[in-house]
Design a protein around this motif. Sequence first.
Motif, short mmCIF file in Angstrom:
data_model
loop_
_atom_site.label_atom_id
_atom_site.label_comp_id
_atom_site.label_asym_id
_atom_site.label_seq_id
_atom_site.Cartn_x
_atom_site.Cartn_y
_atom_site.Cartn_z
N ALA A 142 0.08 9.09 -13.89
CA ALA A 142 -0.38 8.12 -12.89
C ALA A 142 -0.88 6.86 -13.59
O ALA A 142 -1.48 6.90 -14.65
N GLU A 177 -0.58 -5.89 -8.14
CA GLU A 177 0.01 -6.36 -6.89
C GLU A 177 0.23 -7.86 -6.93
O GLU A 177 -0.54 -8.60 -7.53
N SER A 211 1.48 6.36 -7.13
CA SER A 211 0.32 7.12 -7.58
C SER A 211 0.61 8.61 -7.65
O SER A 211 -0.09 9.36 -8.33
N GLY A 212 1.67 9.05 -6.96
CA GLY A 212 2.03 10.45 -6.97
C GLY A 212 2.89 10.85 -8.15
O GLY A 212 3.24 12.03 -8.29
N MET A 253 8.47 8.61 0.80
CA MET A 253 7.66 8.65 -0.43
C MET A 253 8.40 9.36 -1.57
O MET A 253 8.43 8.87 -2.69
N GLY A 311 0.82 -1.21 0.00
CA GLY A 311 0.00 0.00 0.00
C GLY A 311 0.85 1.26 0.00
O GLY A 311 0.53 2.24 -0.68
N ALA A 312 1.95 1.23 0.76
CA ALA A 312 2.84 2.39 0.80
C ALA A 312 3.48 2.63 -0.56
O ALA A 312 3.58 3.78 -1.02
N ARG A 330 9.62 7.88 -5.24
CA ARG A 330 9.21 8.47 -6.52
C ARG A 330 10.43 8.86 -7.35
O ARG A 330 10.46 8.64 -8.57
N LYS A 379 2.27 1.71 -3.46
CA LYS A 379 1.21 2.17 -4.37
C LYS A 379 0.95 3.66 -4.17
O LYS A 379 0.75 4.40 -5.14
N GLY A 380 0.98 4.10 -2.91
CA GLY A 380 0.78 5.52 -2.65
C GLY A 380 1.87 6.37 -3.26
O GLY A 380 1.61 7.43 -3.83
N ALA A 381 3.13 5.88 -3.17
CA ALA A 381 4.25 6.62 -3.76
C ALA A 381 4.14 6.66 -5.27
O ALA A 381 4.33 7.70 -5.91
#
Length: 228
Positions: A41, A46, A36-37, A121, A29-30, A125, A32-34
């Motif tokens: 996008a 997964e 997505s930024g 994060m 999840g972490a 990226r 994916k969050g990075a």
Amino acid sequence: MTIMLRVREGLLASGYRFLVADDHPLFRGALKGALSGLDNACRILEAGDFESAKAHVDESIDLVLLDLSMPGVSGLSGLIALRGMNPAVPVVVVSAHDDPETIRRALELGASGFISKSSGMEEIRTAVQTILDGGVYTPDDIDLGAEADPEIVDLIRRLQTLTPQQTRVLSMLAEGLLNKQIAYELNVSEATIKAHVSAVLQKLDVDSRTQAVIRLSKIGADTIASEN
């Protein structure tokens, strides 16, 4: 550079396609969050185990983020297997075991970069964007040095001489598959697989399949021991 050009030319209108392979849902999840930024996008697939990761590695994936330790894989052998399956797809290793030795070996075995699990994060990226832009990413202020173990130096050199198909056959031998099973999976004749196995044994300077698998297991075995 050819690999990275393929990535950039393969950019879909909807964005990049990433595969996050890690057995910890929270860390997936972490990541994916990075991801997505990032600009453009993307779609993020997964995998919580290595079998799932292998099922997703195809031409439509632009970058794989691979954990070193998950069900079905041992150390850097996972990197070796994915590189054999599709050498055109760049793989970045993501691991808590971020010592110079592990990073250096990952790069020598074909990784396009290394991200420590302690990274923030923005660093994640930056690492991913660097690789997508054609570079190789390693954590700042790390001296990779030189390999101190002559046996590992020799093994990595020999593994680098394997063709992608030979690498894939070696990885399947490590899974315990018989020649006829490998032939079925790769859709080739059993005679072809026997020829590949013979070539692998010769290049690794071993006399049997068992010895080849033992040699392969030496790559990153200490990493797994330290992480578990």
